[in-house]
Motif scaffolding. Structure first.
Motif, short mmCIF file in Angstrom:
data_model
loop_
_atom_site.label_atom_id
_atom_site.label_comp_id
_atom_site.label_asym_id
_atom_site.label_seq_id
_atom_site.Cartn_x
_atom_site.Cartn_y
_atom_site.Cartn_z
N SER A 28 19.44 -41.70 44.99
CA SER A 28 19.45 -40.20 44.10
C SER A 28 17.99 -40.34 43.46
CB SER A 28 20.87 -40.27 43.33
OG SER A 28 21.05 -41.07 42.61
N TYR A 29 17.77 -41.42 42.66
CA TYR A 29 16.66 -41.64 42.02
C TYR A 29 15.41 -41.34 42.84
CZ TYR A 29 12.83 -43.76 39.25
OH TYR A 29 11.85 -44.26 38.56
N VAL A 30 15.24 -41.93 43.95
CA VAL A 30 14.15 -41.73 44.87
C VAL A 30 14.10 -40.31 45.19
CG1 VAL A 30 12.94 -42.69 46.78
CG2 VAL A 30 14.41 -44.20 45.43
N VAL A 31 15.22 -39.88 45.54
CA VAL A 31 15.15 -38.56 46.21
C VAL A 31 14.72 -37.54 45.44
CG1 VAL A 31 16.61 -36.78 47.08
CG2 VAL A 31 17.02 -39.03 48.11
N ILE A 32 15.16 -37.52 44.12
CA ILE A 32 14.90 -36.56 43.13
C ILE A 32 13.60 -36.84 42.59
CG2 ILE A 32 15.14 -36.08 40.39
CD1 ILE A 32 17.56 -34.87 41.59
N VAL A 74 6.56 -43.71 51.34
CA VAL A 74 7.79 -43.60 50.20
C VAL A 74 8.83 -43.35 51.50
CG1 VAL A 74 9.19 -42.24 48.83
CG2 VAL A 74 6.49 -42.91 48.16
N THR A 75 8.55 -42.75 52.51
CA THR A 75 9.53 -42.36 53.51
C THR A 75 10.05 -43.64 54.09
OG1 THR A 75 8.33 -40.19 53.93
CG2 THR A 75 10.12 -41.00 55.63
N ALA A 76 9.23 -44.75 54.46
CA ALA A 76 9.20 -45.79 55.13
C ALA A 76 10.30 -46.70 54.12
CB ALA A 76 8.22 -46.65 55.23
N LEU A 77 9.99 -46.64 52.79
CA LEU A 77 10.83 -47.35 51.95
C LEU A 77 12.33 -46.82 51.86
CD1 LEU A 77 11.33 -49.26 49.45
CD2 LEU A 77 10.81 -47.05 48.04
N LEU A 78 12.44 -45.33 51.95
CA LEU A 78 13.69 -44.55 51.94
C LEU A 78 14.56 -44.92 53.30
CD1 LEU A 78 13.51 -41.14 50.90
CD2 LEU A 78 15.15 -42.64 50.18
N LEU A 79 13.79 -45.00 54.24
CA LEU A 79 14.57 -45.33 55.54
C LEU A 79 15.06 -46.63 55.28
CD1 LEU A 79 12.07 -43.98 58.30
CD2 LEU A 79 14.31 -43.30 57.63
N ALA A 80 14.35 -47.69 54.66
CA ALA A 80 14.95 -49.09 54.97
C ALA A 80 16.13 -49.01 53.79
CB ALA A 80 13.74 -49.96 54.00
N LEU A 81 16.01 -48.26 52.77
CA LEU A 81 17.09 -48.13 51.90
C LEU A 81 18.46 -47.35 52.67
CD1 LEU A 81 16.07 -46.46 48.36
CD2 LEU A 81 17.57 -48.41 48.91
N ALA A 82 17.97 -46.59 53.51
CA ALA A 82 19.15 -45.84 54.24
C ALA A 82 19.80 -46.87 54.97
CB ALA A 82 18.63 -44.72 55.09
N LEU A 83 19.12 -47.64 55.72
CA LEU A 83 19.71 -48.93 56.68
C LEU A 83 20.39 -49.87 55.75
CD1 LEU A 83 19.80 -50.41 59.38
CD2 LEU A 83 17.72 -51.51 58.63
N ARG A 84 19.84 -49.95 54.57
CA ARG A 84 20.69 -50.94 53.61
C ARG A 84 21.96 -50.35 53.23
NH1 ARG A 84 17.79 -54.15 50.01
NH2 ARG A 84 19.00 -55.45 48.86
N SER A 85 21.89 -49.01 52.80
CA SER A 85 22.93 -48.60 52.38
C SER A 85 24.28 -48.51 53.53
CB SER A 85 22.86 -46.96 52.03
OG SER A 85 23.76 -46.21 51.91
N LEU A 140 13.06 -34.26 52.94
CA LEU A 140 11.99 -34.45 52.33
C LEU A 140 10.57 -34.58 52.91
CD1 LEU A 140 13.56 -37.39 50.29
CD2 LEU A 140 12.59 -35.16 49.34
N GLY A 141 10.72 -34.89 54.34
CA GLY A 141 9.57 -35.09 55.03
C GLY A 141 8.97 -33.74 55.05
N LEU A 142 9.87 -32.90 55.58
CA LEU A 142 9.34 -31.29 55.87
C LEU A 142 8.81 -30.71 54.52
CD1 LEU A 142 12.23 -30.20 58.17
CD2 LEU A 142 10.13 -30.81 58.71
N VAL A 143 9.54 -30.90 53.55
CA VAL A 143 9.07 -30.39 52.17
C VAL A 143 7.72 -30.92 51.91
CG1 VAL A 143 9.54 -30.19 49.70
CG2 VAL A 143 11.24 -29.92 51.30
#
Lengths: 134, 488
Positions: free
Chosen positions: B161-165, A84-95, A32-35
């Motif tokens: 999936s929501y965030v990525v989409i 948003v990337t920071a949030l996603l990284l936090a989500l990835a850690l949570r997951s 996502l970062g690259l895109v």
């Protein structure tokens, strides 16, 4: 110059798309970062060729300055992507902490509906995941 | 009155900042949240009155003239959608406060909710493609955080999936902005409308299709809907209700705005009608396959989006009138249905249909709230959905588009079928174990939404007239362009 930038944008999109289609969340985030970088680069290219800094003062011909608008837009877009990337990284850690894996799983309800239709054909979800890792 | 435009966005944002400053004082947070959201509602009503009397209200933020500066516009269409959205935001805030513990469990609930409000207002009021991107992002970032706070594994999975989409859609949106700016040299919608007709028609058509894809993902159009039923049902009831009511409808709003303003064309669009029909059918069939209240309702969002796009596809005054009516009715009814879904979950501890039952005898009030909304969604007279569907079908018949009319009627029947499924599994049958009791606050908030939906029926005639005026304005882009750019 513009052609090279365009080629770079195309490569960023290609690699990013490939990574987004992976199962591992960390790869998706990098993709996502690259895109987003590719998209930002496109905006800069859309602004046309460079010029002198867009600060209007005496002795500066407005026709020779660079277009400031795409730069303002890209700055805004970069900040948003960063957040948003920071949030996603936090989500990835949570997951990872909750499930112990970095994989994005299938929707359990979808799997249930699919099993109702094809009780035999549906493969074991764990097996499916290992395939992707390998 | 043009100061109302920026303040409808700035006041909730300011309130969001203040809720963080007051810290863990819940009462102060609640007052701030209520003030911010109610202010936006008040501003929306004032703008609607103003736009209906004197044409579009325009503000050039920062005093920079139109194509260069940031333009905010409220014409009848955006003011109608903003008013309904803000009304639902107020009602759902009351529900969230009434659902004991929801806002106490999550200290920053109010801050996120206010940012969401500001994002919705900005997306509806902006007159500029890049600010639309910023408005979408405000709305979406607030929604990401609302979805993920205090979550278990299932929510994390569906939120990812929501965030990525949505991030992919945002990247495509940036590409769209880059191409548009490269081809025309402007991102101001009014300015774009003039310049798009001057460039190569193939390029402009490509931009139009890219817009349809980008906003189609946000709106949940066929075939870009798959993220929606996966992510919405896992969130807490008030959060899902506001997402279901507003977020996809903002996408539909933008599709209607861009297609009418930037790509004006004569006569019905077969592409849009095909997409509309496919969206309806796939959504309703998905709903029938589900066995959970919130998942059924989520699939219905998709199917209902089809009806709105059907109205746009006719590209006539009557078609757009019906689409605007449909959006108005749908925002209210869908928010209400998800709130009732939340009530069912509170009462029975689950929304899974095989574990609920007998609610009619134990809490008849929940059934009373559910019934008008469900019948309205299916389009049974005399409820609000009937008014909107009738307008769509009449126009379809008048234009001789029999296929889409037949599809829409069949989908209405299937909608009724899946509502019956919820009804018989949840309200009839053996009483399931009681898990809790919905308080009077949440019941009152839901009742207000139901009453609003009934009011749409009672005041159908003035509403149809207002929607028709808005549709006429939409089909004459010159009004919008002149209002923004001045005489030129």
């Amino acid at each position: 110059m513009s052609l090279i930038s365009l080629a770079v944008a195309a490569i960023l999109f290609g690699v990013g798309t490939y990574l987004i289609l992976q199962r591992a969340l960390s790869r998706i985030i990098i993709g996502l970062g690259l895109v987003s970088h590719g998209a930002n680069l496109l905006i800069v290219i859309g602004g046309g060729f460079g010029g002198v800094p867009p600060i209007l003062s005496e002795g500066v011909d407005p026709a020779t300055v660079a277009d400031p608008l795409p730069q303002a837009m890209v700055l805004t877009a970069i900040v948003i992507t960063f957040g948003v990337t920071a949030l996603l990284l936090a989500l990835a850690l949570r997951s990872y902490l909750l499930t112990g894996t970095d994989e994005v799983e299938d929707d359990p309800e979808d799997r249930r509906v699919a099993r109702e239709v094809h009780p035999v054909v549906e493969p074991d979800p764990d097996e499916d995941m290992h395939e992707v890792v390998a | 009155m043009s100061w109302l435009l920026p303040s409808a966005i700035a006041v909730p944002l300011l309130a969001a900042g203040l809720t963080v400053l007051v810290g863990r004082r819940l009462a102060a947070q609640r007052v701030l949240a209520a003030t911010g959201v109610t202010f936006t509602l008040g501003a929306a009503i004032a703008l609607l009155v103003q736009a209906d009397r004197g044409g579009p209200v325009v503000a050039q933020v920062g005093g920079w003239a139109a194509p260069a500066g940031i333009t905010l516009v409220a014409d009848r269409f955006s003011a109608i959608v903003l008013t309904v959205s803000a009304a639902m935001l107020v009602a759902v805030l009351a529900y969230a406060v009434g659902q004991l513990g929801r806002d106490a469990l999550d200290w920053w609930f109010h801050a996120k909710y206010l940012v969401l409000t500001a994002g919705v207002a900005m997306s509806l009021l902006t007159g500029d493609l890049f600010n639309l991107f910023v408005g979408f992002e405000m709305m979406l970032i607030a929604s990401y955080v609302l979805l993920t706070v205090r979550t278990g594994p299932s929510q994390v999975r569906s939120t990812v999936s929501y965030v990525v989409i949505n991030l992919v859609a945002s990247a495509l949106f940036l590409v769209l902005i880059a191409f548009t700016y490269g081809a025309t040299g402007t991102v101001n919608l009014a300015d774009l409308a003039g310049r798009l007709s001057e460039i190569d028609p193939a390029v402009s058509e490509g931009l139009g299709l890219l817009m349809l894809v980008v906003f189609g993902i946000k709106a949940g159009l066929f075939p870009l809907f798959m993220w929606l039923p996966d992510s919405y049902p896992t969130a807490p009831a008030p959060v899902t209700a506001i997402f279901a009511g507003l977020l996809t409808k903002v996408g539909v709003f933008v599709i209607i705005r861009t297609q009418t303003l930037l790509f004006p064309s004569e006569g019905p669009s077969t592409l849009l009608l095909f997409v509309a029909g496919a969206t309806m059918v796939v959504g309703v069939l998905g709903a029938i396959a589900q066995n959970d209240v919130k998942r059924i309702l989520s699939f219905h969002i998709i199917s209902q989006i089809g009806y709105m796009i059907m109205g746009l596809g006719f590209l006539s005054v009557a078609g757009l009138t019906a689409a605007i009516l449909y959006i108005t009715h749908h925002i209210v009814v869908k928010t209400g249905l998800f709130l009732v879904g939340g009530l069912v979950e509170t009462e029975q501890g689950t929304g899974a249909l095989h574990r609920t039952g007998g609610l009619l005898h134990r809490r008849p009030i929940v059934a009373v709230l559910f019934l008008p909304l469900a019948l309205s969604l299916a389009g049974i007279p005399p409820f609000s959905g009937f008014v909107a569907k009738l307008a769509l079908v009449q126009e379809g018949v008048a234009l001789g588009r029999g296929v889409i009319v037949a599809v829409s009627l069949a989908v209405g029947l299937l909608t009724l079928f899946s509502m019956t499924k919820i009804w018989s599994a949840t309200f009839w049958g053996e009483p399931a174990e009681s898990a809790g009791r919905a308080g009077s606050g949440v019941l009152a908030a839901t009742a207000v939404v139901v009453a609003t939906s009934l009011a749409v029926t009672v005041f159908a005639q003035p509403l149809i007239e207002l929607s028709a005026r808005a549709a006429t304005e939409l089909l004459d882009p010159a009004i919008y362009i002149t209002a923004v750019l001045g005489g030129g």
